[in-house]
Motif scaffolding. Sequence first.
Motif, short mmCIF file in Angstrom:
data_model
loop_
_atom_site.label_atom_id
_atom_site.label_comp_id
_atom_site.label_asym_id
_atom_site.label_seq_id
_atom_site.Cartn_x
_atom_site.Cartn_y
_atom_site.Cartn_z
N ALA A 44 0.72 -1.30 -0.07
CA ALA A 44 0.13 0.04 0.01
C ALA A 44 1.02 1.40 0.04
CB ALA A 44 -0.99 -0.06 1.24
N LYS A 45 1.88 1.12 0.80
CA LYS A 45 2.87 2.33 0.75
C LYS A 45 3.59 2.74 -0.62
CE LYS A 45 4.75 5.61 3.50
NZ LYS A 45 3.92 6.82 3.61
N GLU A 46 4.06 1.42 -1.05
CA GLU A 46 4.48 1.54 -2.39
C GLU A 46 3.49 2.26 -3.71
OE1 GLU A 46 5.29 -2.36 -4.36
OE2 GLU A 46 7.30 -1.72 -4.39
N ALA A 47 2.14 1.86 -3.53
CA ALA A 47 1.48 2.32 -4.36
C ALA A 47 1.18 3.87 -4.06
CB ALA A 47 0.11 1.68 -4.48
N VAL A 52 2.24 9.91 -5.68
CA VAL A 52 2.48 11.03 -5.09
C VAL A 52 2.70 12.23 -6.19
CG1 VAL A 52 3.78 12.29 -3.62
CG2 VAL A 52 2.88 10.29 -2.89
N ALA A 53 3.55 11.69 -7.11
CA ALA A 53 3.93 12.66 -8.02
C ALA A 53 3.14 12.73 -9.59
CB ALA A 53 5.43 12.39 -8.60
N ASP A 57 -2.85 12.17 -14.70
CA ASP A 57 -3.18 10.77 -14.90
C ASP A 57 -3.72 10.09 -13.76
OD1 ASP A 57 -1.80 10.85 -17.27
OD2 ASP A 57 0.29 10.30 -16.76
N CYS A 58 -3.69 10.86 -12.37
CA CYS A 58 -3.93 10.24 -11.39
C CYS A 58 -5.43 10.86 -10.91
CB CYS A 58 -3.23 10.56 -10.04
SG CYS A 58 -1.62 9.56 -10.07
N THR A 162 -8.43 11.70 -6.38
CA THR A 162 -7.33 11.36 -6.90
C THR A 162 -6.61 10.11 -6.40
OG1 THR A 162 -6.07 12.63 -5.30
CG2 THR A 162 -6.74 13.79 -7.48
N MET A 163 -6.00 9.46 -7.05
CA MET A 163 -5.44 8.09 -6.79
C MET A 163 -4.56 8.21 -5.72
SD MET A 163 -4.70 5.92 -10.46
CE MET A 163 -3.82 4.80 -9.35
N ASP A 164 -3.71 9.43 -5.85
CA ASP A 164 -2.60 9.56 -4.53
C ASP A 164 -3.41 9.57 -3.27
OD1 ASP A 164 -3.46 12.08 -5.64
OD2 ASP A 164 -2.00 12.93 -4.18
#
Length: 191
Positions: A44-47, A52-53, A57-58, A162-164
């Motif tokens: 989850a942290k990896e995703a 974040v950046a 697209d997110c 947003t995805m982030d």
Amino acid sequence: MEMGVHEFLVLLQLLLFHLGIQVCGSPQSPFCESHILERYIFEAKEAQNATVACMEDCNLGENITVPDTRVNFHIWKNMEVRQKAGEVWQGLTLLSEAVLKGQTLLANSSQTPVALKLFMDKAVSSLRSLRFLLRGLGAQEGAVFVPDTPTAVPFRTFTVGTMDKLFRIYSNFLRGKLKLFLREACQREKR
């Protein structure tokens, strides 16, 4: 990420348990193996870090309702086990619905990079496994929200677009309420 022998044996225990086959030689439920939850938290942290950046697209294209991940430790400590189970089960269910909706929204977008879609697919799979893990600890049966009890707290939600933000909530939920609940449930099981 490579799976070690210990992780493989725990997953094998989970599979056998799910099939109804008794697993001998295991003093504690395989659901209480800390490596399992830590692996999901890492993913989850990896995703979260991967999203974040990203900017346009997110964007999910619409707002999605997610659980509030904040924990008031004083209230949590005074909650009954059933209430904690209810809050965690509701949160995980809502989070699963949010991630599934996000997955659908991203699948319909031609602008979303493949890598981000893969993170979403992995999150869907992980959340299914985590629901199975909670069921294995009896959380689903005990998951009752009792609004009239003195320690009841309304189930809080908010929306993300947003995805982030979605992955931040996902990561925070696993590291917060879910981890707290599992730690307490496994301590009770040891007794």
